[in-house]
Design an enzyme around this catalytic site. Structure first.
Site, PDB file in Angstrom:
ATOM      1  N   TYR A  28       3.808  -6.589  17.186  1.00  0.00           N
ATOM      2  CA  TYR A  28       4.047  -5.738  16.015  1.00  0.00           C
ATOM      3  C   TYR A  28       4.742  -4.451  16.438  1.00  0.00           C
ATOM      4  CZ  TYR A  28       3.123  -2.149  12.527  1.00  0.00           C
ATOM      5  OH  TYR A  28       3.269  -1.106  11.657  1.00  0.00           O
TER       6      TYR A  28
ATOM      7  N   PRO B  36      -9.924  -4.148  22.385  1.00  0.00           N
ATOM      8  CA  PRO B  36      -8.817  -4.241  23.344  1.00  0.00           C
ATOM      9  C   PRO B  36      -7.535  -3.643  22.756  1.00  0.00           C
ATOM     10  CG  PRO B  36      -9.946  -6.356  23.144  1.00  0.00           C
ATOM     11  CD  PRO B  36     -10.530  -5.460  22.093  1.00  0.00           C
TER      12      PRO B  36
ATOM     13  N   SER C 296       6.172   3.602  13.094  1.00  0.00           N
ATOM     14  CA  SER C 296       4.738   3.806  13.297  1.00  0.00           C
ATOM     15  C   SER C 296       4.480   4.615  14.555  1.00  0.00           C
ATOM     16  CB  SER C 296       4.093   2.423  13.437  1.00  0.00           C
ATOM     17  OG  SER C 296       2.798   2.540  13.957  1.00  0.00           O
TER      18      SER C 296
ATOM     19  N   ARG D 266      -8.021   9.779  15.656  1.00  0.00           N
ATOM     20  CA  ARG D 266      -6.728   9.464  15.037  1.00  0.00           C
ATOM     21  C   ARG D 266      -6.344  10.545  14.051  1.00  0.00           C
ATOM     22  NH1 ARG D 266      -7.347   6.343  18.388  1.00  0.00           N
ATOM     23  NH2 ARG D 266      -7.026   4.095  18.473  1.00  0.00           N
TER      24      ARG D 266
ATOM     25  N   LYS E 115       2.207  -6.303   9.307  1.00  0.00           N
ATOM     26  CA  LYS E 115       1.724  -5.078   9.969  1.00  0.00           C
ATOM     27  C   LYS E 115       0.407  -5.204  10.730  1.00  0.00           C
ATOM     28  CE  LYS E 115      -0.969  -3.398   6.092  1.00  0.00           C
ATOM     29  NZ  LYS E 115      -1.497  -2.262   5.374  1.00  0.00           N
TER      30      LYS E 115
ATOM     31  N   LEU F 229      -9.989   0.916   9.906  1.00  0.00           N
ATOM     32  CA  LEU F 229     -11.258   1.612   9.727  1.00  0.00           C
ATOM     33  C   LEU F 229     -11.614   1.881   8.261  1.00  0.00           C
ATOM     34  CD1 LEU F 229     -13.665   3.060  11.053  1.00  0.00           C
ATOM     35  CD2 LEU F 229     -12.263   5.130  11.127  1.00  0.00           C
TER      36      LEU F 229
ATOM     37  N   ASN G 212       8.045  -9.931  -1.729  1.00  0.00           N
ATOM     38  CA  ASN G 212       7.775 -11.380  -1.816  1.00  0.00           C
ATOM     39  C   ASN G 212       6.290 -11.674  -2.056  1.00  0.00           C
ATOM     40  OD1 ASN G 212       6.585 -10.914   0.643  1.00  0.00           O
ATOM     41  ND2 ASN G 212       7.979 -12.207   1.836  1.00  0.00           N
TER      42      ASN G 212
ATOM     43  N   TYR H  49       0.827  -1.226   0.000  1.00  0.00           N
ATOM     44  CA  TYR H  49       0.000   0.000   0.000  1.00  0.00           C
ATOM     45  C   TYR H  49       0.858   1.272   0.000  1.00  0.00           C
ATOM     46  CZ  TYR H  49      -3.398   3.377   1.964  1.00  0.00           C
ATOM     47  OH  TYR H  49      -4.188   4.471   2.215  1.00  0.00           O
TER      48      TYR H  49
ATOM     49  N   LYS I 273       8.722  -2.714  15.718  1.00  0.00           N
ATOM     50  CA  LYS I 273       9.059  -1.351  15.267  1.00  0.00           C
ATOM     51  C   LYS I 273      10.015  -0.689  16.261  1.00  0.00           C
ATOM     52  CE  LYS I 273       6.675  -1.407  11.527  1.00  0.00           C
ATOM     53  NZ  LYS I 273       7.390  -1.535  10.256  1.00  0.00           N
TER      54      LYS I 273
ATOM     55  N   THR J 252       2.586   3.790  16.608  1.00  0.00           N
ATOM     56  CA  THR J 252       2.375   2.796  17.654  1.00  0.00           C
ATOM     57  C   THR J 252       3.529   2.815  18.674  1.00  0.00           C
ATOM     58  OG1 THR J 252       1.673   0.529  18.027  1.00  0.00           O
ATOM     59  CG2 THR J 252       3.439   0.799  16.480  1.00  0.00           C
TER      60      THR J 252
HETATM   61  P1  NAD Z   1       1.639  -3.704   3.033  1.00  0.00           P
HETATM   62  O1  NAD Z   1       1.435  -5.028   3.692  1.00  0.00           O
HETATM   63  O2  NAD Z   1       0.640  -3.224   2.056  1.00  0.00           O
HETATM   64  O3  NAD Z   1       3.086  -3.651   2.349  1.00  0.00           O
HETATM   65  C1  NAD Z   1       4.187  -4.398   2.815  1.00  0.00           C
HETATM   66  C2  NAD Z   1       4.767  -5.131   1.615  1.00  0.00           C
HETATM   67  O4  NAD Z   1       5.930  -5.858   2.046  1.00  0.00           O
HETATM   68  C3  NAD Z   1       3.824  -6.139   0.999  1.00  0.00           C
HETATM   69  O5  NAD Z   1       3.775  -5.912  -0.408  1.00  0.00           O
HETATM   70  C4  NAD Z   1       4.453  -7.501   1.307  1.00  0.00           C
HETATM   71  O6  NAD Z   1       4.206  -8.436   0.271  1.00  0.00           O
HETATM   72  C5  NAD Z   1       5.905  -7.143   1.452  1.00  0.00           C
HETATM   73  N1  NAD Z   1       6.714  -7.994   2.353  1.00  0.00           N
HETATM   74  C6  NAD Z   1       6.442  -8.380   3.616  1.00  0.00           C
HETATM   75  N2  NAD Z   1       7.466  -9.093   4.120  1.00  0.00           N
HETATM   76  C7  NAD Z   1       8.414  -9.162   3.152  1.00  0.00           C
HETATM   77  C8  NAD Z   1       9.712  -9.750   3.079  1.00  0.00           C
HETATM   78  N3  NAD Z   1      10.235 -10.435   4.097  1.00  0.00           N
HETATM   79  N4  NAD Z   1      10.410  -9.624   1.916  1.00  0.00           N
HETATM   80  C9  NAD Z   1       9.876  -8.945   0.853  1.00  0.00           C
HETATM   81  N5  NAD Z   1       8.664  -8.354   0.876  1.00  0.00           N
HETATM   82  C10 NAD Z   1       7.945  -8.474   2.018  1.00  0.00           C
HETATM   83  O7  NAD Z   1       1.815  -2.637   4.225  1.00  0.00           O
HETATM   84  P2  NAD Z   1       1.833  -1.048   4.171  1.00  0.00           P
HETATM   85  O8  NAD Z   1       0.585  -0.548   4.778  1.00  0.00           O
HETATM   86  O9  NAD Z   1       2.230  -0.601   2.825  1.00  0.00           O
HETATM   87  O10 NAD Z   1       2.994  -0.753   5.208  1.00  0.00           O
HETATM   88  C11 NAD Z   1       4.343  -0.581   4.820  1.00  0.00           C
HETATM   89  C12 NAD Z   1       5.204  -0.425   6.053  1.00  0.00           C
HETATM   90  O11 NAD Z   1       4.703   0.677   6.818  1.00  0.00           O
HETATM   91  C13 NAD Z   1       5.183  -1.624   6.987  1.00  0.00           C
HETATM   92  O12 NAD Z   1       6.475  -1.799   7.525  1.00  0.00           O
HETATM   93  C14 NAD Z   1       4.208  -1.213   8.064  1.00  0.00           C
HETATM   94  O13 NAD Z   1       4.478  -1.858   9.292  1.00  0.00           O
HETATM   95  C15 NAD Z   1       4.474   0.276   8.161  1.00  0.00           C
HETATM   96  N6  NAD Z   1       3.315   1.040   8.688  1.00  0.00           N
HETATM   97  C16 NAD Z   1       2.097   0.923   8.111  1.00  0.00           C
HETATM   98  C17 NAD Z   1       1.010   1.623   8.638  1.00  0.00           C
HETATM   99  C18 NAD Z   1      -0.371   1.492   8.046  1.00  0.00           C
HETATM  100  O14 NAD Z   1      -1.333   1.861   8.711  1.00  0.00           O
HETATM  101  N7  NAD Z   1      -0.525   1.011   6.816  1.00  0.00           N
HETATM  102  C19 NAD Z   1       1.181   2.460   9.765  1.00  0.00           C
HETATM  103  C20 NAD Z   1       2.453   2.570  10.308  1.00  0.00           C
HETATM  104  C21 NAD Z   1       3.528   1.850   9.774  1.00  0.00           C
HETATM  105  N1  UFG Z   2     -12.263   1.332  14.312  1.00  0.00           N
HETATM  106  C1  UFG Z   2     -13.605   1.050  14.433  1.00  0.00           C
HETATM  107  N2  UFG Z   2     -14.111   0.001  13.715  1.00  0.00           N
HETATM  108  C2  UFG Z   2     -13.325  -0.766  12.888  1.00  0.00           C
HETATM  109  C3  UFG Z   2     -11.950  -0.457  12.780  1.00  0.00           C
HETATM  110  C4  UFG Z   2     -11.447   0.595  13.515  1.00  0.00           C
HETATM  111  O1  UFG Z   2     -14.333   1.716  15.164  1.00  0.00           O
HETATM  112  O2  UFG Z   2     -13.843  -1.714  12.283  1.00  0.00           O
HETATM  113  C5  UFG Z   2     -11.718   2.488  15.064  1.00  0.00           C
HETATM  114  C6  UFG Z   2     -10.641   2.122  16.065  1.00  0.00           C
HETATM  115  O3  UFG Z   2     -11.213   1.757  17.304  1.00  0.00           O
HETATM  116  C7  UFG Z   2      -9.822   3.408  16.125  1.00  0.00           C
HETATM  117  C8  UFG Z   2      -9.940   3.967  14.683  1.00  0.00           C
HETATM  118  O4  UFG Z   2     -11.095   3.359  14.126  1.00  0.00           O
HETATM  119  O5  UFG Z   2     -10.421   4.332  17.001  1.00  0.00           O
HETATM  120  C9  UFG Z   2      -8.729   3.651  13.812  1.00  0.00           C
HETATM  121  O6  UFG Z   2      -8.478   2.256  13.835  1.00  0.00           O
HETATM  122  P1  UFG Z   2      -7.495   1.541  12.789  1.00  0.00           P
HETATM  123  O7  UFG Z   2      -7.542   0.074  13.061  1.00  0.00           O
HETATM  124  O8  UFG Z   2      -7.809   1.989  11.404  1.00  0.00           O
HETATM  125  O9  UFG Z   2      -6.067   2.177  13.138  1.00  0.00           O
HETATM  126  P2  UFG Z   2      -5.250   2.162  14.515  1.00  0.00           P
HETATM  127  O10 UFG Z   2      -5.079   3.599  14.923  1.00  0.00           O
HETATM  128  O11 UFG Z   2      -5.833   1.245  15.502  1.00  0.00           O
HETATM  129  O12 UFG Z   2      -3.848   1.551  14.059  1.00  0.00           O
HETATM  130  C10 UFG Z   2      -3.208   1.845  12.819  1.00  0.00           C
HETATM  131  C11 UFG Z   2      -2.389   0.647  12.388  1.00  0.00           C
HETATM  132  C12 UFG Z   2      -1.280   0.427  13.364  1.00  0.00           C
HETATM  133  C13 UFG Z   2      -0.460   1.683  13.476  1.00  0.00           C
HETATM  134  C14 UFG Z   2      -1.329   2.851  13.867  1.00  0.00           C
HETATM  135  C15 UFG Z   2      -0.551   4.132  13.897  1.00  0.00           C
HETATM  136  O13 UFG Z   2      -3.208  -0.511  12.341  1.00  0.00           O
HETATM  137  O14 UFG Z   2      -0.453  -0.597  12.919  1.00  0.00           O
HETATM  138  O15 UFG Z   2      -2.392   2.970  12.941  1.00  0.00           O
HETATM  139  O16 UFG Z   2       0.122   4.302  12.709  1.00  0.00           O
HETATM  140  F1  UFG Z   2       0.489   1.507  14.416  1.00  0.00           F
END
Ligand code: NAD
Ligand code: UFG
Length: 333
Positions: free
Chosen positions: A147, A291, A123, A229, A83, A198, A31, A10, A151, A125
């Protein structure tokens, strides 16, 4: 040439677009554990360029070495990793293994080839339950699930590495909540199975693939009782990586930045904004708190603005419109 690990995911795919538009050459290693090969065609349609792609795992050091042998890699942007918070509680070994060992393998190869520039996807987080808002980069860090701990540990590893070699340039980017999609509708967030987050859940309710949204908790001490958020458009977030790379090019050393907007929205505010875009299709009901959730989380974007020139420009409406557009155009399930 910039190596994007996890570049078909993404955030990585949107960053590939921004980097190419900024004039960088990129190569992607993924991968496909959480992405689809079709994203590569979409990237070609958007950018007009065929991006070199290697299917494989970051932990496969021989493969990563081959990439470094065949290309002059100036920097690595490391998105690859698992993630999902809930899944990490059930599968801690897989999370520690994939997230930490992938990073170590990459760092070993970078050292071998003298590559000095590294951008890491961290993150919000890592701030755990911050006591005050907005969140600044120097706030204490903690983790409440495997997770988050991956990080946090990787951030610590990077700090140790920098102590050992201060010629490295490392950007730790702490993302807040990325939503939205590229305006073409060709790339976006496409999680496997029932979404945990969400926005992907909302888009599936709006397109009739899921019945109704559960709003987790309406008794938080917030303006409407639902969680708040800092939602940031994924294209703004992607631009943050271009700016971070430019910062590293100026020999920055180790730097840490929040990537957020500085504005918090509640779950109900997101639902209402989305309903304006889709014509009131998002049904919801209140459910118990999830939770591990916190009540409020939003960034101070000041440091990134001052030192990188980073500023999120997309509105909440744009975030909702592009998310909806992607869901309608792209996903079948
Ligand atoms: P995503 O899952 O869409 O993208 C991660 C990609 O990495 C995927 O295409 C997956 O196939 C690939 N991958 C996983 N393990 C691998 C490996 N060992 N070797 C090669 N490829 C591998 O996730 P995203 O939302 O694009 O997130 C990207 C990064 O940002 C992640 O490290 C995630 O933890 C971090 N992040 C995401 C969010 C979020 O809300 N999306 C928030 C904070 C941090
Ligand atoms: N929520 C709902 N219903 C749902 C999903 C989420 O009410 O079905 C609420 C949650 O309680 C929260 C808000 O929507 O209040 C956002 O929730 P998300 O699951 O979309 O996002 P989080 O903030 O919980 O966490 C995300 C990623 C984490 C990352 C964090 C900060 O999942 O990995 O953002 O970057 F660490």
């Amino acid at each position: 040439m910039i190596l994007l690990t996890g570049g078909l995911g993404y955030i990585g795919s949107h960053t590939a677009v921004e980097l190419i538009e900024a004039g960088y050459d990129v190569i992607i290693l993924d991968n496909l554990s959480n992405s689809k090969i079709e994203v590569l065609d979409s990237l070609k349609q958007i950018t007009g360029k065929k991006i070199p792609f290697v299917k494989g795992d970051c932990q496969n050091e021989a493969l990563v070495e081959e990439i470094f042998t065949n290309n002059k890699i100036d920097a690595v942007v490391h998105f690859a990793g698992f993630k999902a918070v809930g899944e990490s509680v059930k599968k801690p070994i897989e999370y520690y293994d994939n997230n930490i060992n992938s990073t170590l393998a990459l760092l070993r190869v970078m050292k071998k080839f003298g590559c000095k520039n590294f951008v890491f996807s961290s993150s919000a987080t890592v701030y755990g339950r911050a006591e005050t808002m907005p969140i600044y980069e120097d706030f204490p860090t903690s983790a409440t699930n495997p997770y988050g701990r991956t990080k946090l540990f990787i951030e610590e590893i990077l700090k140790d590495l920098y102590v050992a070699d201060n010629t490295l340039n490392i950007a730790i980017l702490r993302y807040f909540n990325p939503i939205g999609a590229h305006k073409s509708g060709l790339i976006g967030e496409d999680p496997n199975g029932i979404p945990n987050n969400l926005m992907p859940y909302i888009t599936k309710v709006a397109t009739g693939k899921l019945e109704k949204l559960s709003v987790y908790g309406n008794d938080y001490p917030t303006r409407d009782g639902t969680g708040i958020r800092d939602y940031i458009h994924v294209c703004d977030l992607a631009k943050g990586h271009v700016l971070a790379l430019k910062k590293l090019e100026s020999n920055s050393g180790l730097v840490t930045y929040n990537l957020g907007t500085g504005t918090g929205y509640s779950v109900l505010e997101i639902v209402n904004a989305f309903n304006q875009v889709c014509g009131n299709k998002v049904k919801y009901e209140f459910a118990p708190r999830r939770p591990g959730d916190i009540d409020v989380c939003y960034a101070s974007p000041e440091k990134a603005q001052k030192e990188l020139g980073f500023k999120a420009t997309h509105s909440l409406r744009d975030m909702c419109e592009t998310s909806f557009n992607f869901e309608q155009k792209h996903t079948k399930n």
